[in-house]
Design an enzyme around this catalytic site. Structure first.
Site, PDB file in Angstrom:
ATOM      1  N   ARG A  12       0.842  -1.195   0.000  1.00  0.00           N
ATOM      2  CA  ARG A  12       0.000   0.000   0.000  1.00  0.00           C
ATOM      3  C   ARG A  12       0.879   1.248   0.000  1.00  0.00           C
ATOM      4  O   ARG A  12       1.893   1.312   0.678  1.00  0.00           O
ATOM      5  CB  ARG A  12      -0.889  -0.018   1.254  1.00  0.00           C
ATOM      6  CG  ARG A  12      -2.011   0.986   1.241  1.00  0.00           C
ATOM      7  CD  ARG A  12      -3.139   0.530   2.155  1.00  0.00           C
ATOM      8  NE  ARG A  12      -2.673   0.207   3.486  1.00  0.00           N
ATOM      9  CZ  ARG A  12      -2.949   0.924   4.564  1.00  0.00           C
ATOM     10  NH1 ARG A  12      -3.669   2.013   4.459  1.00  0.00           N
ATOM     11  NH2 ARG A  12      -2.521   0.544   5.740  1.00  0.00           N
TER      12      ARG A  12
ATOM     13  N   ARG B 167      -7.325   0.245   0.894  1.00  0.00           N
ATOM     14  CA  ARG B 167      -7.237  -1.196   0.670  1.00  0.00           C
ATOM     15  C   ARG B 167      -8.094  -1.659  -0.500  1.00  0.00           C
ATOM     16  O   ARG B 167      -7.798  -2.682  -1.123  1.00  0.00           O
ATOM     17  CB  ARG B 167      -7.588  -1.937   1.966  1.00  0.00           C
ATOM     18  CG  ARG B 167      -6.513  -1.736   3.010  1.00  0.00           C
ATOM     19  CD  ARG B 167      -6.828  -2.390   4.347  1.00  0.00           C
ATOM     20  NE  ARG B 167      -5.836  -1.992   5.334  1.00  0.00           N
ATOM     21  CZ  ARG B 167      -4.737  -2.683   5.624  1.00  0.00           C
ATOM     22  NH1 ARG B 167      -4.485  -3.799   4.994  1.00  0.00           N
ATOM     23  NH2 ARG B 167      -3.888  -2.255   6.527  1.00  0.00           N
TER      24      ARG B 167
ATOM     25  N   ASN C 217      -4.136  -7.400  -6.137  1.00  0.00           N
ATOM     26  CA  ASN C 217      -3.670  -8.463  -5.261  1.00  0.00           C
ATOM     27  C   ASN C 217      -4.548  -9.714  -5.287  1.00  0.00           C
ATOM     28  O   ASN C 217      -4.068 -10.810  -4.999  1.00  0.00           O
ATOM     29  CB  ASN C 217      -3.524  -7.940  -3.837  1.00  0.00           C
ATOM     30  CG  ASN C 217      -2.322  -7.031  -3.693  1.00  0.00           C
ATOM     31  OD1 ASN C 217      -1.526  -6.893  -4.611  1.00  0.00           O
ATOM     32  ND2 ASN C 217      -2.184  -6.391  -2.544  1.00  0.00           N
TER      33      ASN C 217
ATOM     34  N   ILE D 261      -0.938 -13.352   3.766  1.00  0.00           N
ATOM     35  CA  ILE D 261      -0.560 -12.002   4.152  1.00  0.00           C
ATOM     36  C   ILE D 261      -0.683 -11.173   2.875  1.00  0.00           C
ATOM     37  O   ILE D 261       0.295 -10.663   2.336  1.00  0.00           O
ATOM     38  CB  ILE D 261       0.873 -11.937   4.710  1.00  0.00           C
ATOM     39  CG1 ILE D 261       1.135 -13.065   5.712  1.00  0.00           C
ATOM     40  CG2 ILE D 261       1.141 -10.587   5.382  1.00  0.00           C
ATOM     41  CD1 ILE D 261       2.590 -13.197   6.138  1.00  0.00           C
TER      42      ILE D 261
ATOM     43  N   ASN E  17      -2.912  -8.142   1.256  1.00  0.00           N
ATOM     44  CA  ASN E  17      -3.904  -7.101   1.506  1.00  0.00           C
ATOM     45  C   ASN E  17      -4.760  -6.816   0.274  1.00  0.00           C
ATOM     46  O   ASN E  17      -4.275  -6.949  -0.849  1.00  0.00           O
ATOM     47  CB  ASN E  17      -3.205  -5.813   1.950  1.00  0.00           C
ATOM     48  CG  ASN E  17      -2.766  -5.888   3.401  1.00  0.00           C
ATOM     49  OD1 ASN E  17      -3.462  -6.457   4.230  1.00  0.00           O
ATOM     50  ND2 ASN E  17      -1.608  -5.328   3.703  1.00  0.00           N
TER      51      ASN E  17
ATOM     52  N   ASP F 227      -1.499  -7.343  14.189  1.00  0.00           N
ATOM     53  CA  ASP F 227      -2.346  -6.486  15.021  1.00  0.00           C
ATOM     54  C   ASP F 227      -2.150  -6.808  16.502  1.00  0.00           C
ATOM     55  O   ASP F 227      -2.153  -5.915  17.355  1.00  0.00           O
ATOM     56  CB  ASP F 227      -3.824  -6.663  14.638  1.00  0.00           C
ATOM     57  CG  ASP F 227      -4.100  -6.256  13.208  1.00  0.00           C
ATOM     58  OD1 ASP F 227      -3.498  -5.278  12.742  1.00  0.00           O
ATOM     59  OD2 ASP F 227      -4.920  -6.925  12.555  1.00  0.00           O
TER      60      ASP F 227
ATOM     61  N   ARG G 135       1.254  -5.428  17.645  1.00  0.00           N
ATOM     62  CA  ARG G 135       1.183  -3.978  17.865  1.00  0.00           C
ATOM     63  C   ARG G 135       0.433  -3.644  19.150  1.00  0.00           C
ATOM     64  O   ARG G 135       0.871  -2.799  19.939  1.00  0.00           O
ATOM     65  CB  ARG G 135       0.502  -3.322  16.668  1.00  0.00           C
ATOM     66  CG  ARG G 135       1.372  -3.288  15.432  1.00  0.00           C
ATOM     67  CD  ARG G 135       0.593  -2.939  14.186  1.00  0.00           C
ATOM     68  NE  ARG G 135       1.488  -2.668  13.049  1.00  0.00           N
ATOM     69  CZ  ARG G 135       1.108  -2.655  11.786  1.00  0.00           C
ATOM     70  NH1 ARG G 135      -0.161  -2.893  11.481  1.00  0.00           N
ATOM     71  NH2 ARG G 135       1.964  -2.400  10.823  1.00  0.00           N
TER      72      ARG G 135
ATOM     73  N   HIS H 156      -8.742  -7.089   9.577  1.00  0.00           N
ATOM     74  CA  HIS H 156      -7.347  -6.648   9.515  1.00  0.00           C
ATOM     75  C   HIS H 156      -7.222  -5.342   8.730  1.00  0.00           C
ATOM     76  O   HIS H 156      -6.315  -5.167   7.920  1.00  0.00           O
ATOM     77  CB  HIS H 156      -6.498  -7.752   8.863  1.00  0.00           C
ATOM     78  CG  HIS H 156      -5.023  -7.488   8.850  1.00  0.00           C
ATOM     79  ND1 HIS H 156      -4.290  -7.245   9.990  1.00  0.00           N
ATOM     80  CD2 HIS H 156      -4.131  -7.431   7.821  1.00  0.00           C
ATOM     81  CE1 HIS H 156      -3.026  -7.053   9.666  1.00  0.00           C
ATOM     82  NE2 HIS H 156      -2.896  -7.155   8.358  1.00  0.00           N
TER      83      HIS H 156
ATOM     84  N   MET I 267       5.930  -7.336   9.918  1.00  0.00           N
ATOM     85  CA  MET I 267       5.048  -8.340   9.326  1.00  0.00           C
ATOM     86  C   MET I 267       5.750  -9.678   9.227  1.00  0.00           C
ATOM     87  O   MET I 267       5.144 -10.733   9.444  1.00  0.00           O
ATOM     88  CB  MET I 267       4.591  -7.867   7.943  1.00  0.00           C
ATOM     89  CG  MET I 267       3.531  -8.753   7.301  1.00  0.00           C
ATOM     90  SD  MET I 267       1.945  -8.709   8.160  1.00  0.00           S
ATOM     91  CE  MET I 267       1.905 -10.345   8.884  1.00  0.00           C
TER      92      MET I 267
END
Length: 270
Positions: free
Chosen positions: A33, A39, A46, A69, A71, A101, A104, A128, A179
């Site tokens: 991104r 997104r 993607n 993984i 997006n 997530d 974090r 997500h 990630m």
């Protein structure tokens, strides 16, 4: 598996060698991104990339757990579950990796409380992306000690952490090392489960714990992959209100993914 760019070989012609008889496949694919890109902008690009790889998995390692993984995860995972369904395979083999997530949320709680991150386990449910990300600070002993007035901003920071990284990199990429760390955590949990030592991580999967067909929550991985999808559990007043918001966004993004897949299949038949 490495590919010499000077060889003239195409990666898509080497998928059998990469995937054959694998137990776990992690797919960190797609374009990153960029600032100003939401997104939904990523979906058309993607989804096609994910579809090619997931169809290769269906052919060469149909029993493997596929950790995505890619997006936007909220849309891509439902679409890839449908791909597996169309191939007569178990859609629960498709798992959206939302571990970042959790990483974090745990880190932010550590910064406020001083508790070691290894002792913090904040469940993050929903999806997500943006408001669909719902950290349940009330369900972690350290997180539950944070004053209530700080929770809305902390919640928002977890939601926007990806955008924070994109902006910090000024268009030169998105979260990569973090990630990779989160993906490794997820992979270790799945492999331990496959080896007979069940492990629990939050993940985005086909689910019936809410009225949505896909939802992120605690998932226990065992010898056959997804062994148990845990209920949400008790929520605080703030979390109850946020759950409705998260589900509203997630519902639309699930529908977007399935519609985009239908369009992709329709286009491939032309």
């Amino acid at each position: 598996f490495g590919l010499d760019p000077k060889s003239g070989d195409k990666p898509k012609d080497k998928l059998k060698e990469c995937f054959y008889d694998a137990d776990l496949v992690l797919i960190p694919a797609g374009v990153p991104r960029k600032p100003g890109m939401d997104r939904s902008d990523l979906l058309k690009i993607n989804l096609g990339i994910a579809k090619d790889l997931v169809e290769a998995c269906a052919k060469f390692c149909p029993g493997a757990i596929i950790g995505l993984i890619v997006n936007p995860v909220n849309s891509v995972v439902p679409a890839m579950c449908e791909v597996y369904r169309r191939h007569g395979l178990d859609p629960k083999k498709i798992v959206g990796i939302t571990t970042l997530d959790v990483v974090r949320a745990n880190k932010f709680v550590h910064e406020i409380t001083g508790v070691k991150t290894s002792d913090i386990h904040v469940p993050v449910i929903g999806g997500h992306a943006g408001a669909s990300i719902l950290p349940l600070f009330s369900q972690d002993p350290a997180g539950a000690k944070i004053p209530k007035e700080l929770i809305p901003d902390l919640d928002k920071r977890v939601q926007d952490a990806g955008t924070e990284v994109v902006n910090a990199k000024a268009g030169k990429g998105s979260a990569t090392l973090s990630m990779a760390y989160a993906g490794a955590m997820f992979g270790k949990a799945v492999l331990a489960g496959l080896d007979g030592e069940p492990r629990t991580e939050c993940a985005y999967v086909q689910s019936d714990i809410t009225d949505l067909p896909y939802f992120a929550s605690k998932v226990t991985f065992g010898p056959f992959g997804v062994e148990e999808i845990h209920p949400i559990g008790k929520l605080s007043e703030h979390e109850e209100a946020r759950l409705a918001e998260a589900k509203k966004q997630l519902k639309g993004e699930i529908e977007d993914g399935l519609k985009a897949l239908d369009a992709l299949y329709a286009g491939s038949k032309l």
